[in-house]
Design a protein around this motif. Structure first.
Motif, short mmCIF file in Angstrom:
data_model
loop_
_atom_site.label_atom_id
_atom_site.label_comp_id
_atom_site.label_asym_id
_atom_site.label_seq_id
_atom_site.Cartn_x
_atom_site.Cartn_y
_atom_site.Cartn_z
N PHE A 174 30.30 -2.28 -3.88
CA PHE A 174 29.53 -3.14 -2.96
C PHE A 174 28.53 -2.31 -2.16
O PHE A 174 27.39 -2.71 -1.93
CB PHE A 174 30.47 -3.88 -1.99
N LEU A 175 28.98 -1.13 -1.72
CA LEU A 175 28.11 -0.26 -0.96
C LEU A 175 26.91 0.19 -1.79
O LEU A 175 25.77 0.21 -1.31
CB LEU A 175 28.89 0.96 -0.47
N VAL A 176 27.17 0.50 -3.10
CA VAL A 176 26.08 0.92 -3.98
C VAL A 176 25.05 -0.20 -4.11
O VAL A 176 23.82 0.04 -4.06
CB VAL A 176 26.62 1.33 -5.36
N GLY A 177 25.50 -1.44 -4.26
CA GLY A 177 24.59 -2.57 -4.37
C GLY A 177 23.74 -2.73 -3.11
O GLY A 177 22.53 -2.97 -3.18
N ALA A 178 24.39 -2.57 -1.94
CA ALA A 178 23.66 -2.71 -0.68
C ALA A 178 22.65 -1.59 -0.49
O ALA A 178 21.55 -1.79 0.05
CB ALA A 178 24.63 -2.74 0.49
N LEU A 179 23.02 -0.38 -0.95
CA LEU A 179 22.14 0.77 -0.74
C LEU A 179 20.86 0.71 -1.57
O LEU A 179 19.94 1.50 -1.35
CB LEU A 179 22.89 2.06 -1.04
N LEU A 180 20.80 -0.21 -2.53
CA LEU A 180 19.56 -0.36 -3.30
C LEU A 180 18.38 -0.72 -2.40
O LEU A 180 17.22 -0.41 -2.73
CB LEU A 180 19.75 -1.43 -4.38
N ALA A 181 18.68 -1.38 -1.27
CA ALA A 181 17.60 -1.77 -0.36
C ALA A 181 17.12 -0.60 0.50
O ALA A 181 16.00 -0.63 1.02
CB ALA A 181 18.07 -2.91 0.54
N VAL A 182 17.97 0.42 0.67
CA VAL A 182 17.66 1.48 1.62
C VAL A 182 16.39 2.26 1.27
O VAL A 182 15.56 2.53 2.15
CB VAL A 182 18.87 2.43 1.78
N PRO A 183 16.19 2.67 0.01
CA PRO A 183 14.95 3.41 -0.29
C PRO A 183 13.69 2.61 0.05
O PRO A 183 12.71 3.18 0.57
CB PRO A 183 15.04 3.68 -1.79
N ILE A 184 13.72 1.31 -0.21
CA ILE A 184 12.55 0.48 0.11
C ILE A 184 12.34 0.41 1.61
O ILE A 184 11.22 0.52 2.12
CB ILE A 184 12.72 -0.94 -0.49
#
Length: 593
Positions: A174-184
Motif C-alpha cells: 500500500f505504501l509503494v502505491g501511495a509513494l507513486l505520487a511523491v515524485p510528482i
C-alpha cells in the motif's frame, strides 16, 4: 523600471542562511514550549491515524455479516479518537502559535530598535516607503504565517509522515502505491518554489516603491498642484500600481498551474493504492476492511498534503518579508565611542562644516559658527539656503561630509548618540500626537513627571487652559480616532514635551510654520517660553522670530553671508534688510523692530 534600479537605494535584505540563524536564535528561549507543542501535535496526528483502521473494522463487520454488537467497539473508538485528536490538536496549535508570536514580537522589537537608530540620511536615501512597507505589510504577512501557516504546516507534516507509517503497517505494498505520487509532488514543489521565490521578493519591493510614490505625492500635494505636476505623478502612481498588478497576475497564473499538477499527483497515488488493494484482496493477503483503511489513509492525505504545498505559497511570501525584516534588524548599530565625552556647558561650535546629500552638490559649505551658552540664534534665508540642513547636522541627525560640530567643547562623534539625546532637543513643524492619554503623551519626555509638573509645562507654553478644559483633563485620550487636537494645540503639546525634557540645547526647525496666521503669535509666545534660558538655534519661518533673537545668521547657497543683531543687519542694508523690507511691507529697510 528594472528591479536593479529600484533596489539600489533600498535598505538591505538578509539571505536565507542569515534568516535561518536568526530563527534559531529567536526560538532558543522557547525550546521547552516548542517541544511540548510538537509532542501535542504528534499525539494528535497519531490519534487521528486510528480512524482509518477503525472504519476498516466496521467494513469487515458488515462484510462478514456479524451482529450489531460487533460495531460498538469501533464506534466508541472513533468517538474517543475524535475527542483526543481535537484536544491535542488545539493544545499543540496554541503552543506552536505562542512560540511563533513570541519570536515575531522579539524580531519586531529588534527591527524597530535598529530603524530608530538609523541615521536620517540612511532613511532618506532608502525612502520612507521602503521602511513603512516593511513594518506594515511585511510584518502582516509574517504574522499571518506565524498565526496560521506555521501551526497548520507543522500539523500537516506530522500527519503525512505518520500516515505513511500507517500505510506501511497495513502492508508495505500500500505504501509503494501511495509513494507513486511523491515524485510528482516533489517535482511540482521544486518547480513552484524556484519560480515563486523571486516573484514574491519582487512583489514585496513593488509594494514598497508603490507606497513610497504615494507618500511622496501625498506629502507634496500642494507643490504638485502648484507646479502642475499632477499628470506626471499620476503616471508614476499608475506605473507602480501596474507593476504590482502584473506581479500579482504572475502569482495567480503560477498557482493555477501548481494546483493542477498536484491534482494529477493525487490521481496517480489513489490509483496506485486501489490497484494494490485489488491485488491483495484478490490474493487473500488482505481483507476488504484493510484495503478500505488503506484507501482512506491515502484519501485523508489529500488535505494535509495540499496544506503542506499550499502553505509553501504562504511560506514563500512570509520568507520574502522575513528577509526584509531581518535585513533591517541585522543592521549594525551606529558606532559609539568607548568612553563618551560629556559636554562642558551648552555652547555650540561649528568649524569648517560642509555637507552634501548628493556628491558634488553641497547643501552646506565652510560653515563657521559660535553660539554662546544661553543665547538664541535665528537662521534665516531663502528656501534651499541650508537652514534645515545646518539645524539637523547640529542636532546630530546628519553626519557632516566634512568639518566638526561641538557642544560644550565636545565633538558630536566623541559624545555618541545617547549623550547627544541627553543634551539636544529638536522640534520640527512635523509634530506627531501619539495615541493615548494626554498625560502619557507628555510623559514620553519625562516618564517620572507627576501631574503638577505636566500642568506646569502646559502652562508654560500657553496650553494649560485648553488642556484643563478637555473632557477628562490629562486623562483624555488624544490622537487618531480619539480627541483630535488642532494644529496649534499639537504644536503646543510638542513644546510642552520640550519643557519637560529640559535639554540645555534646543533646535526649532520652523516649529510654528504650520499654525497659519491666526495661531502664529500664540505659538511664537509658546516657543519663547520653551526656549527661555536655553542655548537655541531657530530656523525662522517668520522674521518676527528672527527679530527677537540675540543674533541672526543669514544663509544663502549653503554658506553664511551675514550675521549680527536685527538692528545691525537692517542698518547694513544687505540680504537680511531686503528680506525684512519684503516681510514688513516697507519700500525701504526698517530701522528696527
Amino acid at each position: 523600471m528594472s528591479t536593479h534600479e529600484t533596489t539600489t537605494r533600498l535598505l538591505p535584505t538578509a539571505d536565507g542562511a542569515r534568516v535561518r540563524a536568526v530563527l534559531r536564535e529567536l526560538v532558543r528561549p522557547q525550546r521547552g514550549t516548542a517541544v511540548l507543542g510538537l509532542i501535542a501535535l504528534v499525539g494528535a496526528a497519531a490519534v487521528s491515524l486510528l480512524v482509518a483502521p477503525l472504519l476498516g473494522q466496521i467494513v469487515d463487520v458488515v462484510a462478514q455479516q456479524r451482529g450489531a454488537d460487533a460495531v460498538t467497539g469501533p464506534v466508541l473508538g472513533l468517538v474517543g479518537a475524535a475527542l483526543g485528536q481535537g484536544v491535542l490538536a488545539v493544545l499543540g496549535i496554541a503552543l506552536v502559535a505562542q512560540v511563533g508570536e513570541t519570536m515575531l514580537a522579539r524580531l519586531r522589537e529588534r527591527f524597530v530598535s535598529r530603524a530608530l537608530g538609523l541615521r536620517l540620511e540612511r532613511l532618506e536615501d532608502a525612502g520612507a516607503g521602503d521602511l513603512t512597507s516593511r513594518i506594515t505589510e511585511d510584518v502582516t504577512v509574517v504574522a499571518e504565517a506565524v498565526r496560521e501557516a506555521m501551526p497548520e504546516f507543522a500539523r500537516a507534516a506530522l500527519l503525512v509522515v505518520l500516515t505513511f507509517v500507517g500505510l506501511a503497517a497495513l502492508d508495505w505494498r500500500f505504501l509503494v502505491g501511495a509513494l507513486l505520487a511523491v515524485p510528482i509532488q516533489a517535482w511540482t514543489a521544486r518547480w513552484y518554489l524556484s519560480r515563486s521565490g523571486p516573484i514574491y521578493a519582487d512583489q514585496r519591493i513593488a509594494y514598497g516603491t508603490q507606497q513610497q510614490q504615494l507618500l511622496d505625492t501625498a506629502a507634496g500635494l500642494s507643490t504638485v498642484r502648484a507646479l502642475r505636476l499632477g499628470d506626471e505623478h499620476s503616471g508614476r502612481i499608475r506605473e507602480r500600481a501596474e507593476n504590482v498588478v502584473r506581479l500579482s497576475l504572475r502569482v495567480i497564473r503560477l498557482q493555477t498551474r501548481f494546483f493542477g499538477r498536484l491534482n494529477g499527483a493525487e490521481f496517480v497515488g489513489v490509483a496506485g493504492v486501489l490497484v494494490a488493494g485489488f491485488w491483495l484482496v484478490g490474493s487473500g493477503t488482505a481483507t476488504i476492511g484493510t484495503a478500505s483503511a488503506a484507501a482512506l489513509y491515502f484519501i485523508n492525505l489529500f488535505t494535509p498534503i495540499n496544506i503542506l504545498l499550499f502553505q509553501l505559497d504562504a511560506a514563500q511570501s512570509a520568507l520574502a518579508g522575513l528577509r526584509r525584516l531581518v535585513g533591517v534588524a541585522d543592521l549594525p548599530p551606529e558606532p559609539v565611542p568607548d568612553t563618551p565625552e560629556r559636554p562642558d556647558g551648552s555652547g555650540i561650535g561649528v568649524r569648517g562644516l560642509s555637507h552634501s546629500y548628493v556628491a558634488d552638490h553641497p547643501a552646506l559649505r565652510d560653515i563657521d559658527l559660535d553660539v554662546e551658552p544661553g543665547t538664541r540664534v535665528a537662521l534665516v534665508g531663502a528656501s534651499g539656503a541650508g537652514k534645515t540642513t545646518l539645524a539637523k547636522v547640529v542636532a546630530g541627525l546628519h553626519r557632516p561630509s566634512s568639518g566638526r560640530v561641538e557642544i560644550g567643547g565636545a565633538g558630536l562623534d566623541e559624545q555618541g548618540p545617547e549623550v547627544i539625546r541627553e543634551t539636544v532637543a529638536l522640534v520640527t513643524q512635523e509634530v506627531h500626537v501619539f495615541s493615548g492619554t494626554l498625560a502619557e503623551d507628555l510623559r514620553l519626555a519625562a516618564p517620572d513627571a507627576d501631574d503638577a509638573r505636566l500642568h506646569a509645562a502646559l502652562d508654560a507654553v500657553g496650553a494649560g487652559e485648553w488642556a484643563r478644559g478637555l473632557p477628562d483633563g490629562l486623562e483624555t485620550v488624544v490622537g487618531d480616532g480619539a480627541h483630535e487636537l488642532t494644529v496649534v494645540q499639537a504644536q503646543q503639546l510638542a513644546l510642552a514635551r520640550l519643557v519637560l525634557a529640559d535639554r540645555p540645547v534646543v533646535i526649532l526647525d520652523e516649529a510654528t510654520a504650520e499654525a497659519g496666521s491666526s495661531g502664529a503669535r500664540t505659538l511664537e509666545t509658546a516657543a519663547e517660553a520653551a526656549l527661555d534660558g536655553r542655548t537655541s538655534l531657530v530656523v525662522a519661518h517668520r522674521l518676527t522670530q528672527a527679530a527677537a533673537a540675540d543674533r541672526i545668521v543669514v544663509l544663502d547657497g549653503g554658506g553664511i553671508v551675514e550675521q549680527g543683531t536685527h538692528d545691525e543687519l537692517v542698518a547694513a542694508g544687505g540680504a537680511y534688510a531686503r528680506l525684512w523690507s519684503a516681510w514688513s511691507g516697507l519700500r525701504t529697510p526698517a530701522p528696527g523692530v
